[in-house]
Design a protein around this motif. Structure first.
Motif, short mmCIF file in Angstrom:
data_model
loop_
_atom_site.label_atom_id
_atom_site.label_comp_id
_atom_site.label_asym_id
_atom_site.label_seq_id
_atom_site.Cartn_x
_atom_site.Cartn_y
_atom_site.Cartn_z
N LYS A 1 38.70 29.31 36.19
CA LYS A 1 39.14 27.97 36.68
C LYS A 1 38.86 28.03 38.27
O LYS A 1 39.08 26.82 38.67
CB LYS A 1 40.48 27.62 36.13
CG LYS A 1 41.56 28.46 36.87
CD LYS A 1 42.83 27.95 36.22
CE LYS A 1 44.13 28.79 36.97
NZ LYS A 1 45.18 28.30 36.61
N PHE A 2 38.81 29.12 38.80
CA PHE A 2 38.66 29.11 40.38
C PHE A 2 37.44 28.96 40.78
O PHE A 2 37.08 28.51 41.95
CB PHE A 2 39.44 30.58 40.72
CG PHE A 2 40.99 30.72 40.31
CD1 PHE A 2 41.75 29.76 40.80
CD2 PHE A 2 40.97 31.67 39.41
CE1 PHE A 2 42.99 30.08 40.25
CE2 PHE A 2 42.36 31.93 39.08
CZ PHE A 2 43.15 31.07 39.38
N GLY A 3 36.16 29.44 40.05
CA GLY A 3 35.13 29.44 40.45
C GLY A 3 34.10 30.25 39.81
O GLY A 3 34.42 30.52 38.86
N THR B 1 30.09 28.49 52.32
CA THR B 1 31.14 27.98 53.18
C THR B 1 32.48 28.70 53.04
O THR B 1 32.42 29.45 52.05
CB THR B 1 31.32 26.50 52.75
OG1 THR B 1 31.87 26.44 51.30
CG2 THR B 1 30.17 25.59 52.85
N PRO B 2 33.29 28.51 53.80
CA PRO B 2 34.47 29.11 53.77
C PRO B 2 35.45 28.64 52.41
O PRO B 2 36.17 29.49 51.88
CB PRO B 2 35.50 28.64 55.07
CG PRO B 2 34.37 28.38 56.03
CD PRO B 2 33.05 28.02 55.31
N SER B 3 35.10 27.30 52.13
CA SER B 3 35.78 27.01 50.90
C SER B 3 35.23 27.80 49.60
O SER B 3 36.19 28.33 48.81
CB SER B 3 35.38 25.61 50.65
OG SER B 3 36.00 25.34 49.56
N LYS B 4 33.98 27.95 49.49
CA LYS B 4 33.26 28.56 48.58
C LYS B 4 33.63 29.93 48.40
O LYS B 4 34.00 30.76 47.41
CB LYS B 4 31.72 28.60 48.67
CG LYS B 4 30.92 29.36 47.70
CD LYS B 4 31.11 29.10 46.40
CE LYS B 4 30.04 29.60 45.38
NZ LYS B 4 30.44 29.59 43.97
N PHE B 5 33.67 30.70 49.92
CA PHE B 5 34.24 32.17 49.81
C PHE B 5 35.67 32.28 49.35
O PHE B 5 35.79 33.23 48.63
CB PHE B 5 34.06 32.29 51.18
CG PHE B 5 34.11 34.09 51.32
CD1 PHE B 5 33.36 35.08 50.99
CD2 PHE B 5 35.49 34.63 52.18
CE1 PHE B 5 33.60 36.25 51.33
CE2 PHE B 5 35.69 35.87 52.09
CZ PHE B 5 34.55 36.73 51.65
N ASP B 6 36.53 31.36 49.62
CA ASP B 6 38.06 31.18 49.05
C ASP B 6 37.82 31.16 47.56
O ASP B 6 38.63 32.22 46.87
CB ASP B 6 38.72 30.18 49.58
CG ASP B 6 39.09 30.34 51.10
OD1 ASP B 6 38.96 31.54 51.40
OD2 ASP B 6 39.53 29.62 51.56
N LYS B 7 37.05 30.34 47.05
CA LYS B 7 36.88 30.52 45.38
C LYS B 7 36.38 31.67 45.09
O LYS B 7 36.89 32.14 43.97
CB LYS B 7 35.94 29.24 45.14
CG LYS B 7 36.63 27.82 45.29
CD LYS B 7 35.53 26.94 44.97
CE LYS B 7 36.16 25.43 45.32
NZ LYS B 7 35.29 24.26 44.83
N ASP C 1 40.19 38.14 42.21
CA ASP C 1 41.42 38.42 41.55
C ASP C 1 41.60 38.38 40.27
O ASP C 1 42.29 39.19 39.45
CB ASP C 1 42.33 37.71 42.42
CG ASP C 1 42.67 37.97 43.99
OD1 ASP C 1 42.16 39.26 44.19
OD2 ASP C 1 43.08 37.35 44.64
N PHE C 2 40.99 37.14 39.73
CA PHE C 2 41.02 36.73 38.17
C PHE C 2 40.33 37.88 37.35
O PHE C 2 40.87 38.38 36.34
CB PHE C 2 40.62 35.34 38.01
CG PHE C 2 40.63 35.08 36.38
CD1 PHE C 2 41.86 34.77 35.77
CD2 PHE C 2 39.67 35.16 35.84
CE1 PHE C 2 41.85 34.45 34.30
CE2 PHE C 2 39.54 34.72 34.42
CZ PHE C 2 40.76 34.60 33.72
N TYR C 3 38.99 38.14 37.71
CA TYR C 3 38.29 39.13 37.09
C TYR C 3 38.83 40.45 37.11
O TYR C 3 39.08 41.28 36.09
CB TYR C 3 37.01 39.29 37.94
CG TYR C 3 36.13 40.45 37.10
CD1 TYR C 3 35.29 40.12 36.21
CD2 TYR C 3 36.10 41.65 37.71
CE1 TYR C 3 34.43 41.20 35.48
CE2 TYR C 3 35.27 42.62 36.94
CZ TYR C 3 34.43 42.46 36.01
OH TYR C 3 33.73 43.52 35.45
#
Length: 112
Positions: A35-37, A68-74, A80-82
């Motif tokens: 759900k994060f990316g 982008t920084p936003s994409k990198f955060d996702k 973390d989820f994986y």
């Protein structure tokens, strides 16, 4: 996204997976989604997990700027989820592989 763009991206991912296999990497998963990316490719070599973002273009600009920084955060949240989902505490790094006009460029262990 149209069919042409989808196929271009799919072919770029195939090319990167072939490249990684030739370098001795084991491809564990492609297009891991949460759900994060999404993570384009998860590979392993020497007990280190590599979470790989792929950017490709046939146009005249540098694709690395599309991470982008936003994409990198996702990506980090998805990692973390994986790791949680797979009960893994393995060492890992985030890599960026770009394909610009057919040329592969690998930027290892990125951070923004």
């Amino acid at each position: 996204m149209g069919l042409k763009e989808y196929l271009f991206g799919f072919n770029a991912e195939n090319e990167v997976c072939k490249f990684l296999s030739q370098q001795g990497y084991e491809i564990l998963q492609r297009n891991f989604r949460s759900k994060f990316g999404e993570i384009d490719v998860i590979a392993k070599k020497d007990e280190i997990l590599h979470f790989i973002e792929i950017k490709a273009t046939d146009k005249n600009y540098e694709t690395a700027y599309r991470l982008t920084p936003s994409k990198f955060d996702k990506i980090l949240k998805t990692i973390d989820f994986y790791l949680l989902k797979n009960s893994s505490n393995a060492d890992f790094q985030v890599d960026l592989i770009t394909i610009e006009k057919g040329e592969i460029r690998w930027i290892e262990n990125i951070s923004l």
